[in-house]
Design an enzyme around this catalytic site. Sequence first.
Site: not given
Length: 415
Positions: A76, A126, A170-171, A174, A181, A256, A259-260
Amino acid sequence: MTTNSKYVVLCAMVISLLTIACKDNKTNSKETTENITVEKIVPENLKWSERMMLSEIERFPKASLLDFRDKPKWSYTNGLVLCAASRVYEDTKNQKIYDYIYDYADEMIDSLGHIKTYKLSNQNLDMIKSGDVLLYLYPKTKEERFLKAMQTLDSQMETQPKTSDGGYWHKKVYPYQMWLDGLYMAEPFHTRYAKEYIEDGVVQQKIYDDVVLQFDLIQKHSRDEKSGLLYHGWDESKEQQWANKETGNSQHFWSRGMGWYGMAMVDVLDFLPENHPGRERIIIYLNKYAEAITKVQDTSGLWWQVLDQGNREGNYLEATGSAMFTYTFAKGVNKGYLPKKYLEIANKAYKGIIDNLISVEENGIVNLNKCCGVAGLGGNPYRDGSFDYYVNEIIRSNDPKGTGPFIMASLELNK
């Protein structure tokens, strides 16, 4: 005059001559040093966006090695910086920047359209982000391999495992977890791909609905009603050590992570149709977000690593989140999603970054300092999402998760 006297006089003359010679040599040496000017690798008369982009190319001559890698990787961070690079190229037409973008895709996509180092079976959000590079290049090059690679990434989105209410994990490693994110990693690509490459209207509509659902769910599960901030991660199963046993949320508001999320909203709105009912909801979410983020902005214009903990011991004013918020506010105003007052917030933040976090070397190379190198949840070794965890992760200069958003913020503010 005796022989000894002659000898003494001769010695004195030699010493005198040597002293004069040394003085002359020192003077010449000083003059030479003063006349040496360090060649500017990055000219200082350019805008900050181009200066930082050229500095990145100097630091990482191959885009596949961005993020301080010793081996090429599809990830990413490459997509983030190259997305910024594409905007700088469109602004400047600097061929060096276009070549940098193209060379990454050329290196990482083979002749059959296979993506090197990528595994579909990992179902890792990602890995979608660098698809933005292909979305940019394919219309320019019409190379079939780039289209095939995009189709692979789209197929990942169609098979990505989901929570019971439809949120993308997310993955695969996970399970049942949504992270802030992930919305930036996948949703701008997914929305644009649907708009530009899906011809079946029903399929296209389903993708738009799925994209909006991710924002609806993250608001529902991760937003703290009191502060308006969003927790970094949510675990539907509530089994993770980092997860609150009642809500499933992680403990803290990570700069962050937020922020993402902000960048995800302003970038998705570029491609979500005007008439989609979810569009207005995302704009509402963005306005609530902007209000909450502004409340925790430091007087310097920057934001703290753990957003609501101010100058608690160990906390620090962090570059990547600060750059992401600056970009989000500037673009939000420029696009008409946010009130104009947020442009003042963006400019204050940008000044804070320049004054406190940017340094320029003698050769013109620009550095962005005080970047959080990495932060996540779970995994091995286990990341518990505590305050101590976030403030003790590596801090470094020129992390691409900061330089990319700084470039994009600079462009939005036309600095």
